[in-house]
Structures are given as C-alpha cells and as structure tokens.
Design an enzyme around this catalytic site. Structure first.
Site, short mmCIF file in Angstrom:
data_model
loop_
_atom_site.label_atom_id
_atom_site.label_comp_id
_atom_site.label_asym_id
_atom_site.label_seq_id
_atom_site.Cartn_x
_atom_site.Cartn_y
_atom_site.Cartn_z
CB ALA A 33 42.07 25.87 65.57
CE LYS A 105 27.16 31.78 46.47
NZ LYS A 105 26.18 32.10 47.46
CD GLU A 129 30.25 22.83 55.09
OE1 GLU A 129 29.17 22.84 54.47
OE2 GLU A 129 30.85 21.78 55.37
CB VAL A 132 26.73 24.28 49.45
CG1 VAL A 132 25.37 23.64 49.24
CG2 VAL A 132 27.58 24.12 48.19
N GLY A 134 24.79 28.34 53.07
CA GLY A 134 25.17 29.24 54.16
C GLY A 134 25.75 28.52 55.36
N GLY A 187 21.51 41.48 53.03
CA GLY A 187 22.80 40.88 52.65
C GLY A 187 22.67 39.45 52.15
CG ASP A 201 23.39 31.22 44.71
OD1 ASP A 201 24.58 31.53 44.86
OD2 ASP A 201 22.71 30.70 45.61
CE LYS A 205 24.15 28.82 47.50
NZ LYS A 205 23.04 29.65 47.96
N GLY A 302 23.43 35.18 54.82
CA GLY A 302 23.56 36.17 55.88
C GLY A 302 24.94 36.13 56.50
P1 NDP Z 1 29.73 41.66 49.36
O1 NDP Z 1 29.44 42.30 48.06
O2 NDP Z 1 28.94 42.06 50.55
O3 NDP Z 1 31.28 41.88 49.72
C1 NDP Z 1 32.30 41.76 48.78
C2 NDP Z 1 33.57 42.35 49.39
O4 NDP Z 1 34.64 42.14 48.49
C3 NDP Z 1 33.50 43.86 49.64
O5 NDP Z 1 34.10 44.17 50.87
C4 NDP Z 1 34.32 44.45 48.49
O6 NDP Z 1 34.99 45.65 48.85
C5 NDP Z 1 35.35 43.35 48.30
N1 NDP Z 1 35.92 43.31 46.96
C6 NDP Z 1 35.28 43.08 45.79
N2 NDP Z 1 36.15 43.08 44.77
C7 NDP Z 1 37.37 43.30 45.32
C8 NDP Z 1 38.68 43.42 44.79
N3 NDP Z 1 38.91 43.28 43.48
N4 NDP Z 1 39.68 43.67 45.64
C9 NDP Z 1 39.46 43.79 46.95
N5 NDP Z 1 38.25 43.68 47.54
C10 NDP Z 1 37.22 43.44 46.71
O7 NDP Z 1 29.65 40.09 49.12
P2 NDP Z 1 29.23 38.96 50.17
O8 NDP Z 1 30.00 39.12 51.40
O9 NDP Z 1 27.76 38.88 50.22
O10 NDP Z 1 29.70 37.65 49.37
C11 NDP Z 1 31.06 37.26 49.32
C12 NDP Z 1 31.14 35.84 48.80
O11 NDP Z 1 30.43 34.98 49.69
C13 NDP Z 1 30.51 35.62 47.43
O12 NDP Z 1 31.24 34.64 46.75
C14 NDP Z 1 29.11 35.08 47.76
O13 NDP Z 1 28.58 34.30 46.73
C15 NDP Z 1 29.44 34.24 48.97
N6 NDP Z 1 28.33 33.97 49.87
C16 NDP Z 1 27.55 35.00 50.32
C17 NDP Z 1 26.56 34.76 51.25
C18 NDP Z 1 25.70 35.85 51.77
O14 NDP Z 1 24.78 35.55 52.56
N7 NDP Z 1 25.91 37.09 51.41
C19 NDP Z 1 26.31 33.41 51.76
C20 NDP Z 1 27.20 32.38 51.22
C21 NDP Z 1 28.17 32.68 50.31
P3 NDP Z 1 34.17 47.01 49.16
O15 NDP Z 1 33.37 46.70 50.40
O16 NDP Z 1 35.21 48.03 49.40
O17 NDP Z 1 33.31 47.23 47.96
N1 HSE Z 2 22.70 34.64 47.53
C1 HSE Z 2 22.81 33.40 48.22
C2 HSE Z 2 21.43 32.97 48.69
C3 HSE Z 2 23.75 33.55 49.38
O1 HSE Z 2 20.53 33.80 48.71
O2 HSE Z 2 21.27 31.80 49.03
C4 HSE Z 2 24.03 32.25 50.10
O3 HSE Z 2 24.74 31.37 49.29
#
Ligand code: NDP
Ligand code: HSE
Length: 441
Positions: A33, A105, A129, A132, A134, A187, A201, A205, A302
């Site tokens: 970076a 997304k 990035e 869409v 992962g 996850g 979902d 994407k 993941g």
């Molecule tokens: P999780 O549910 O595992 O995590 C969400 C996090 O956000 C938690 O730590 C939660 O806190 C926190 N949170 C939620 N609302 C608030 C708020 N109002 N204020 C502060 N913190 C908040 O979600 P993921 O990590 O799975 O997904 C996150 C994003 O990434 C989503 O948009 C998802 O679509 C995207 N995504 C996910 C993938 C996956 O493989 N899981 C892959 C690609 C994209 P707490 O832990 O205290 O509840």
């Molecule tokens: N829930 C989504 C999936 C996470 O299963 O593909 C990655 O975007």
C-alpha cells in the site's frame, strides 16, 4: 509517514477475518500500500461478546457514528450488512470526508447509484470488491482487466450458501435443512438465510456485475429471481441420471434487443466446468469479444476469503490517498455520465431448454396428453422418462427434458399440463443451460 487509521464497523464473520488477516500479513500489506495501515477503532452491537480476532489496540464502541465522525479515522470499513443503518453510516462517513470499503451487496445493488453519486461528488471512493463472490477479485477483473472487451455473457455460481447446499444434497445426499445449518455455522449465510436460498443475494451480486459489465445503472428490480428451496433430492437424482447437475446460476447476457438478467436453479451438463464447482466455491465465466472465455474461481464466502477482498480494496484506497489521488477507476467501471439505463429483455422472450418433473396418474394416455400440449406450444422433447413405479396413490414421476423453446410457450404449456385431471400436483420446472454463446433470440 503517519499510518492510515481505519475504523471497522462490524466484527462478525467478515470483520473479525479482516482484522485477523491485517494483523497476520500487516507488514507485507503495508509494503504494497505504501503506508502502514492500522485498525484503531471498531464498532459492534454487543461489547461483551468475545471476538474471533485479536482486538488489542483497537478501541471498541457500540456507537458506529463515533467512528464515521472521528476526524482521526481515514477509511471506514462497513461490515454490518443490511440496508438502512449501513446506508446512513456510509453516507455519514462520506459527509465526513472518509473513503469507504464495504462488503454489502444488498446495499450496493439497491442504493449504490445514490452512494456512488455522493462519493464521486465528494471525490471519495466506495470500494466493494467483497460484495461479489467472496474472495474472487471479479470486480477488479471486469472493471480493469477486461476493460478492452465488449462483454457478451457472464454466467456464475454467485452464492456460496446455495452451492454448498446443492453440493451437499448431490454429493452426500444430505438433507436440505441440515446442510443449510452447516452453512450458517461456517459463517457463509446471510443474517437472514432466506436471502441466500431464495436467490436474492445472488441477484444483488448479478445486479452489480451487470452494471460493471454493460455500463448500465444498478437496477436490482430488473433481475428475474428464483431460489433453490423447491429443489428436491429427486430432482437432483433425475438430473444426474440424465447427465446434469443442478446449480444455482446468475446469468447476464447481451441480446440484440436488450439485456437478459436472471438468477435461478439450472441444469448444467456434467462436462461443463461449472458443474464441478462444489461446496462454498463460486465461479464466474465471462465471455468477452476480445478475450474469449475466462473462468474465475474461488471461495465465495467465509471469513478469510472475504477479508482478502476487503483488504485488496483497502490497499487500493490507501494507494489513492498516498500516491495518485487524481487517478481513480470509476465506481461502476464506466464514467458516471456514460452509464445507460438497462434495457431488459422480458423473461417470457428468453429461449431456453427445460427440465420438467411431473407427478402423473400411472395410466394409459397420460403421456400422450402431455406431449400433445407441449407440441401445441412448439416445445419439442429431447428426453422423457418415467421414474420408477407408482406410489400408493397410483402416481408416478415423469421427467421431461425439452429442446430450447420460448419461455412464454413453456410456461403456458406447463399451466395447461397442470390443469389436466391426471396431474397430481404442480410441476417442477428448472431451466437447462447448455452455456454455449447464442444470441439468436
Ligand atoms: P455478521 O452477522 O457475522 O457480523 C455483523 C457484525 O456487525 C457483528 O459484529 C455485529 O455486532 C455488527 N453490527 C450489526 N449491526 C450493528 C450496529 N448497528 N452497530 C454496530 N455493529 C453492528 O455478518 P458477516 O460478517 O457475515 O457479514 C457482514 C457483511 O459482509 C454483510 O453485508 C454480508 O452480506 C457481507 N458478506 C459476508 C460474507 C460472508 O461470508 N459472511 C461474504 C461476503 C460478503 P455483534 O457481533 O455485536 O452482533
Ligand atoms: N451469503 C453469501 C453467500 C456470502 O453465501 O454467498 C458471500 O457473499
């Protein structure tokens, strides 16, 4: 030079993965970076919950607005998901002059036009990035690596959860509900997994990919959406016997009269590359007029694969902060003023082969009625099989594979077939893609 200070909102699957990878590979990432990168603040809902990452040196808060308003934060990473709160936070971060990285997304597909307008007007970047496929760098490939091409078609397995479920049902004969629970435990699934299994979902994407591939505004509502919850173990077995696997696909095609955008389960020939993409893996086949066919493959969900994409965006943002602030790739690849409205071809005008599973009375003349109706609608049959013998009610499954036919004709024929007194229940209809380039509609 002062380290770049990053605030992460959300320390769930992706947030914790991002902090973890940044710690593990921090030195190399900073060398790429051009600046040291430090996560200094993070927001969560529940401060008492333990985290899957080392939070030493990170100041935690339950109020994410403290982060987006903090003058010491240079870049905000939004990883909470959902549309309303996330939109307000990103908008506030931009108002406070911060670049944003997001994996959201749902938000980009439904409100990306507003977000990018706000970001561009303020000279800021919203990078997405991870939204869409992962860990697959498909946005960068489409936006930059294939910038010289006219993209003809893009077909992908875009939802890790759906692919994980269908693979589990196909390879281990696992039960749908059981394998969904496993996807959630790993996850992969969204907070509300119906968003995954109902195809929404993947449609989010596809909306994003289509915009970047074809230079059209983001328009989630123009995508035809179907999920996998009606697919049964029987469909999987019958498809297998006919030489196919069932995959949940996102399809974007440029046709002479507009764009064809759809997400639905599909029979894919055993000999096609996409049929061997299993588990949580995603793959996208892009056909460009210059490059020909390109396959992108990798983990679709993941913690660590998604963190890989989040951090790639972070590195891009830090580079623009540091070395080349004026030279930015447009959010949706095309210059904002050059984006067009997507002209969508109605689903009824699409030409496609179909798999039909009918439950019929096991008596003479039934098949003749079915084939007559299909013939009346110019739907010709490639294969027809009666599967097994009649059940206690005298019903037997019949599977038909059609040749390519107009969607509207197939739909009307199926309605007429379902109305026959010899048909026991609604038909299962799954489209079948040969995945050859054809723009003959
Ligand atoms: P999780 O549910 O595992 O995590 C969400 C996090 O956000 C938690 O730590 C939660 O806190 C926190 N949170 C939620 N609302 C608030 C708020 N109002 N204020 C502060 N913190 C908040 O979600 P993921 O990590 O799975 O997904 C996150 C994003 O990434 C989503 O948009 C998802 O679509 C995207 N995504 C996910 C993938 C996956 O493989 N899981 C892959 C690609 C994209 P707490 O832990 O205290 O509840
Ligand atoms: N829930 C989504 C999936 C996470 O299963 O593909 C990655 O975007």
């Amino acid at each position: 030079m002062k380290p770049v200070s990053v605030g992460v909102i959300g320390l769930g699957t992706v947030g914790a993965g991002t902090v973890d990878v940044l710690r593990r590979n921090g030195e190399e990432i900073s060398r790429r970076a051009g600046r040291e990168i430090k996560v200094t603040r993070a927001a969560v809902r529940d401060l008492a919950r333990s985290r899957d990452c080392n939070t030493a040196g990170i100041s935690l808060t339950a109020n994410p607005h403290e982060i987006v308003e903090d003058p010491e934060i240079d870049v905000v990473i939004e990883l909470i998901g959902g549309c309303d709160v996330a939109f307000d936070l990103i908008s506030a971060a931009l108002d406070h002059g911060k670049h944003v990285v997001t994996a959201n997304k749902a938000l980009i597909a439904t409100r990306g036009n507003e977000i990018f307008h706000q970001a561009s007007s303020a000279g800021l970047v919203v990078a997405f990035e991870a939204a869409v496929a992962g860990g697959i760098p498909v946005i960068k490939v489409l936006r930059e690596g294939l910038a010289g091409n006219r993209v003809e078609r893009l077909v992908g397995i875009l939802n890790g959860t759906c692919n994980f479920i269908l693979s589990g049902m196909q390879d281990d004969r696992s039960d749908y509900a059981e394998v969904l629970l496993k996807a959630q435990a790993n996850g992969y699934a969204e907070a509300d997994p119906s968003v995954d299994v109902q195809g929404v979902d993947a449609a989010h994407k596809l909306t994003i990919l289509a915009s970047i591939a074809y230079g059209v505004h983001l328009d989630f509502k123009s995508v035809h959406v179907e999920g996998i919850s009606d697919i049964t173990q029987d469909d999987i077995i019958y498809a297998r016997e006919l030489g196919y696997r069932i995959k949940h696909l996102g399809i974007a095609r440029r046709l002479p009269n507009g764009l064809d955008l759809r997400v639905h389960p599909c029979l894919v020939g055993d000999d096609h590359l996409l049929s061997s993409v299993s588990g949580v893996m995603n793959a996208i086949v892009v056909n460009g007029d210059a490059v020909g066919e390109t396959l992108l493959y990798g983990a679709g969900a993941g913690a660590q694969p998604t963190a890989s994409a989040v951090i790639a965006d972070l590195v891009d943002v830090v580079r623009t902060l540091t070395s080349d602030p004026g030279n930015r790739v447009p959010h949706l690849a095309f210059q904002p003023a050059a984006l067009a409205a997507p002209g969508i071809v109605p689903l009824s005008e699409i030409v496609c082969a179909h798999y039909l599973r009918l439950t019929v009375d096991d008596r003479p003349g039934v098949l003749a009625d079915i084939t007559r109706i299909l013939g009346d609608y110019q739907v010709s049959i490639e294969a027809i099989r009666q599967q097994g013998s009649a059940d206690a009610l005298g019903n037997v499954p019949v599977v038909i594979v059609t040749h390519r036919a107009l969607e509207a004709n197939v739909a009307m024929a199926v309605l007429e077939i379902e109305a026959l007194s010899t048909i026991a229940r609604a038909a299962t209809r799954i489209r079948l893609e040969t995945l050859e380039i054809s723009v003959d509609e």
